[in-house]
Design an enzyme around this catalytic site. Structure first.
Site, PDB file in Angstrom:
ATOM      1  N   THR A 174       0.867  -1.189   0.000  1.00 26.27           N
ATOM      2  CA  THR A 174       0.000   0.000   0.000  1.00 26.27           C
ATOM      3  C   THR A 174       0.898   1.231   0.000  1.00 26.27           C
ATOM      4  OG1 THR A 174      -1.844  -1.057   1.115  1.00 26.27           O
ATOM      5  CG2 THR A 174      -1.585   1.293   1.513  1.00 26.27           C
ATOM      6  N   ARG A 202     -15.149  -5.806   0.379  1.00 27.58           N
ATOM      7  CA  ARG A 202     -14.389  -5.370   1.560  1.00 27.58           C
ATOM      8  C   ARG A 202     -13.621  -4.069   1.309  1.00 27.58           C
ATOM      9  NH1 ARG A 202      -8.795  -4.163   2.752  1.00 27.58           N
ATOM     10  NH2 ARG A 202      -8.402  -4.694   4.925  1.00 27.58           N
ATOM     11  N   GLY A 204     -10.839  -1.496   3.312  1.00 23.30           N
ATOM     12  CA  GLY A 204      -9.949  -1.385   4.468  1.00 23.30           C
ATOM     13  C   GLY A 204      -9.888   0.024   4.996  1.00 23.30           C
ATOM     14  N   ASP A 205      -8.804   0.340   5.649  1.00 20.06           N
ATOM     15  CA  ASP A 205      -8.636   1.657   6.270  1.00 20.06           C
ATOM     16  C   ASP A 205      -8.196   2.729   5.279  1.00 20.06           C
ATOM     17  OD1 ASP A 205      -6.190   0.191   6.036  1.00 20.06           O
ATOM     18  OD2 ASP A 205      -5.222   1.745   7.245  1.00 20.06           O
ATOM     19  N   THR A 225      -0.574   2.196   6.828  1.00 23.90           N
ATOM     20  CA  THR A 225      -0.560   0.931   6.092  1.00 23.90           C
ATOM     21  C   THR A 225      -0.557  -0.206   7.087  1.00 23.90           C
ATOM     22  OG1 THR A 225       0.697  -0.510   4.610  1.00 23.90           O
ATOM     23  CG2 THR A 225       1.970   1.074   5.888  1.00 23.90           C
ATOM     24  N   GLY A 226      -1.218  -1.295   6.749  1.00 24.54           N
ATOM     25  CA  GLY A 226      -1.217  -2.441   7.658  1.00 24.54           C
ATOM     26  C   GLY A 226      -2.563  -3.134   7.677  1.00 24.54           C
ATOM     27  N   GLY A 228      -5.892  -3.438   7.842  1.00 19.14           N
ATOM     28  CA  GLY A 228      -6.895  -2.389   7.691  1.00 19.14           C
ATOM     29  C   GLY A 228      -8.036  -2.457   8.685  1.00 19.14           C
TER      30      GLY A 228
END
Ligand code: ASP
Length: 308
Positions: A174, A202, A204-205, A225-226, A228
């Site tokens: 990301t 889906r 994510g963050d 990043t990570g 989410g």
């Protein structure tokens, strides 16, 4: 380093990155790509351009590079296709734009910016976002544009395992950028393909304002990043900003504290922060995070592993 000039931080994702798991050739290629993205944004900032233009430029370079999980080279969703998410935020007014689940947009970050600047809304998803893109002349890309052999292989391995809802082992990539310009304004942008094997639309963050992306001239610009799902539950990017603004913490302290909260909820990943005073900070609890930063006072860094 505190100063009144410009500063920039970028990331290309966090994850299980160790010196033993990346070849010398791949490492050199990633470092070159980070340097190119940083260079594109720094040129804008050094010419007294805006933080907004700078973060968009950096993210576009990384989206076009198949080494990263954004734009070209995105992770593959469960059914085998691509769904891309991106967001941008302008610290001057806290104007924000975001898109989720787009399939035919070459540079989702530029679509997010268009949503911010031309539309009445903040967040568009799926077919509606694509229709908005067409109406505003945003560059399309055929689905094949996003394909990268490494991501397809990760997807095949995930499908063969037949366990887990999605690939919890975040496959770094990301991308994001945060900047302060010489006019004292901040901006942040984040772009991703999400997680390998994601289903059911889906999100994510990354494109969620306050989770993966945030900018407010009063305190900081942040891109995350990570994992989410956990960054969402921690409102991680906004948490950094609130700690700085309401507790008076510096960028590093606030980033470390926000990441500790993510970790306490079981999440891995990283954050980049550019403070209103130009200070930059990186925080990650994975083995590595692709990252770079620079500023008008001479700071100049490209790094991958922890402790670099
Ligand atoms: N945070 C992204 C997501 O959950 C993934 C990543 O950072 O690699 O979609």
């Amino acid at each position: 380093m505190t100063h009144t000039g410009w500063s920039l931080a970028i990331h290309g994702g966090a994850g299980t990155l160790a010196r033993t798991t990346i070849s010398a050739a791949d490492e050199a290629a990633v470092r070159a790509a980070l340097a190119a993205a940083r260079g594109a944004a720094a040129a804008i900032l050094a010419a007294h351009g805006t933080a907004l233009d700078a973060v968009e430029a950096a993210v576009r370079v990384l989206e076009d590079d198949p080494q990263f999980n954004a734009g070209r080279g995105s992770t593959v969703a469960y059914e085998g296709h691509f769904e891309l998410d991106a967001a941008v935020m302008d610290g001057r007014s806290r104007a924000a734009g975001a898109v989720a689940g787009v399939r035919t947009i070459r540079n989702p970050v530029s679509l997010a910016r268009k949503v911010m600047e031309q539309g009445p809304h903040v967040f568009l998803a799926g077919a509606g976002a694509e229709e908005f893109a067409r109406l505003h002349g945003i560059e399309p890309a055929p689905e094949g544009w996003f394909e990268a052999a490494r991501r397809r292989q990760q997807w095949e391995e995930f499908r063969a395992r037949k366990t887990g809802w999605f690939d919890a082992d975040v496959k770094y990539g990301t991308v994001g950028a945060a900047a302060r310009d010489v006019h004292g304004h901040l901006a942040a942008a984040t772009s991703t393909g999400g997680l390998t094997g994601k289903r059911w639309g889906r999100i994510g963050d990354s494109p969620v304002i306050g989770a993966g992306t945030w900018a407010d001239d009063r305190c900081c610009a942040v891109s995350a990043t990570g994992a989410g799902e956990v960054f969402l539950r921690a409102a991680a990017a906004h948490l950094v900003a609130m700690r700085m603004r309401l507790l008076g913490e510096d960028a590093q302290t606030a980033a470390d504290a926000a990441l500790a909260e993510v970790a306490a909820l079981g999440g891995d990943g990283g954050l980049i922060v550019v403070a209103a005073d130009g200070t930059t900070a990186f925080a990650f609890n994975t083995a590595g995070m692709y990252r770079a930063r620079c500023d008008s006072a001479g700071l100049d860094e490209v790094a991958i592993f922890g402790g670099e």
